[in-house]
Scaffold this motif. Structure first.
Motif, PDB file in Angstrom:
ATOM      1  N   GLY A 136       0.707  -1.219   0.215  1.00  0.00           N
ATOM      2  CA  GLY A 136       0.102   0.002  -0.051  1.00  0.00           C
ATOM      3  C   GLY A 136       0.832   1.247  -0.023  1.00  0.00           C
ATOM      4  O   GLY A 136       1.986   1.150   0.377  1.00  0.00           O
ATOM      5  N   MET A 138       0.733   5.625   0.951  1.00  0.00           N
ATOM      6  CA  MET A 138      -0.264   6.711   1.814  1.00  0.00           C
ATOM      7  C   MET A 138       0.431   7.971   1.253  1.00  0.00           C
ATOM      8  O   MET A 138       1.011   8.730   2.329  1.00  0.00           O
ATOM      9  N   ASN A 158      -3.962   0.031  -3.467  1.00  0.00           N
ATOM     10  CA  ASN A 158      -4.528  -0.001  -2.000  1.00  0.00           C
ATOM     11  C   ASN A 158      -5.889  -0.862  -1.910  1.00  0.00           C
ATOM     12  O   ASN A 158      -6.458  -1.654  -1.231  1.00  0.00           O
ATOM     13  N   SER A 185      -5.892  -2.926   6.745  1.00  0.00           N
ATOM     14  CA  SER A 185      -6.521  -1.598   6.630  1.00  0.00           C
ATOM     15  C   SER A 185      -5.845  -0.630   7.283  1.00  0.00           C
ATOM     16  O   SER A 185      -4.507  -0.661   7.414  1.00  0.00           O
ATOM     17  N   TYR A 199      -6.737   8.433   0.741  1.00  0.00           N
ATOM     18  CA  TYR A 199      -6.117   7.118   1.619  1.00  0.00           C
ATOM     19  C   TYR A 199      -7.349   6.543   2.407  1.00  0.00           C
ATOM     20  O   TYR A 199      -7.521   5.254   2.612  1.00  0.00           O
ATOM     21  N   THR A 202      -9.420   4.423   0.601  1.00  0.00           N
ATOM     22  CA  THR A 202      -8.962   2.869   0.066  1.00  0.00           C
ATOM     23  C   THR A 202      -9.307   1.955   1.254  1.00  0.00           C
ATOM     24  O   THR A 202      -9.498   0.859   1.187  1.00  0.00           O
ATOM     25  N   LYS A 203      -8.909   2.576   2.510  1.00  0.00           N
ATOM     26  CA  LYS A 203      -8.569   1.560   3.779  1.00  0.00           C
ATOM     27  C   LYS A 203     -10.233   1.282   4.310  1.00  0.00           C
ATOM     28  O   LYS A 203     -10.359   0.147   4.695  1.00  0.00           O
TER      29      LYS A 203
END
Length: 311
Positions: A136, A138, A158, A185, A199, A202-203
């Motif tokens: 991933g 960020m 992600n 996550s 971000y 996506t999490k």
């Protein structure tokens, strides 16, 4: 679930519903008791010495730390990263400690490459029994500062990377009714944070994928009880991704050491927890926070004063 026949007397339908309600209550009590026992009685971590554990993003940060720990536990660790150099460093660190490791280069955003990876790992190492979707990125900046390319790349790595890996490795797990899928996550997947709008999206998506997958497996007519799912939601971990953390009360909301976080992740996987936060007390703190009205939640956020400033 009760199904009714068109010609069935209404009294029979009512009896069926009553019996189903009673049986559901019995099962609910069983599951609640089981959860309570699991929460109060220390679990014995499962042995992973016979497992093939594939970790994406293993060339640095949390992926490397988790790979090292599984190497020490005797597992065959499959290190996957787009960065060959970092990946080789991880492999050397594992083998120096007498662990077993293998490296593969793969861009997880490329679905064809992911499926090719699955075939190659299966033939050269063996069936993957634990899949850790860790890769991933960020980027940290206000939403209006993100370019289209940055956002598309963020979603590809992600979110889509998780989906392609699941599609590639889940079929073999279903055939064996055995396997464990782990997703990284974040606490940013449980609450919105300034400078992390894409971000966080996506999490949140990663958590949604795992929750939906759990339901899909539950409703699958095949026996899927042997497939476990774990979602990891870390707070700010000092891996280099969080370059400008802003913390008003460091003693309460400290930046987590990568080694400490990796220990908790490996422990959660070995104990087959469904979801954890790092630190663990944030799991319940977040549930209480989500009960607050929006205005009250914002006031608490202002008071705590924790977040990330732009890079």
């Amino acid at each position: 679930m009760t199904y009714f026949r068109a010609d069935e007397p209404q009294i029979i339908q009512v009896i069926r519903i009553i019996l189903e309600v009673i049986w559901t209550i019995v099962l609910l009590h069983y599951e609640l008791t089981k959860a309570f026992v699991k929460w109060t009685v220390p679990q014995e971590p499962k042995d992973v010495s016979e497992d093939v554990i594939l970790i994406t993003g293993a060339g640095h940060g949390m992926g490397r730390e988790v790979a090292l720990r599984f190497g020490r536990l005797g597992a065959r660790v499959v290190c996957v990263d787009i960065n060959d150099k970092g990946n080789e460093e991880t492999l050397n660190m594992i083998t120096e400690e007498k662990g077993r490791a293998y490296t593969y280069q793969c861009d997880v955003t490329n679905r064809d490459a992911v499926f090719a990876l699955a075939e190659k790992v299966t033939s050269e190492v063996g069936e993957v029994t634990i899949l850790v979707n860790n890769a991933g990125i960020m980027p940290c900046k206000p939403i209006l500062k993100h370019s289209e390319k940055e956002i598309r790349t963020l979603v590809d790595i992600n979110v889509n990377g998780n989906l392609w890996m699941i599609q590639a490795f889940l079929p073999a797990m279903l055939e064996r009714n055995c396997g464990h899928i782990v997703a990284m996550s974040s606490m940013a997947g449980k609450m919105g944070l300034r400078n992390l709008v894409p971000y966080c999206g996506t999490k949140y998506a990663v958590r949604g994928i795992m929750e939906s997958l759990a339901m899909e497996l539950h409703e699958d007519p095949r026996d899927t009880n042997g497939i476990k799912l774990t979602t990891i939601c870390p707070y700010i971990v000092n891996t280099g991704l969080c370059t400008n953390p802003r913390i008003r009360f460091p003693s309460l909301m400290k930046v987590v050491d990568p080694g400490e976080a990796a220990d908790q992740i490996v422990d959660a996987i070995r104990k087959e927890y469904h979801e954890i936060t790092i630190p663990s007390d944030l799991y319940y703190t977040n549930k209480i926070y989500n009960l607050l009205p929006v205005g009250a939640a914002k006031l608490m956020t202002d008071f705590i004063g924790t977040g990330l400033d732009p890079q």
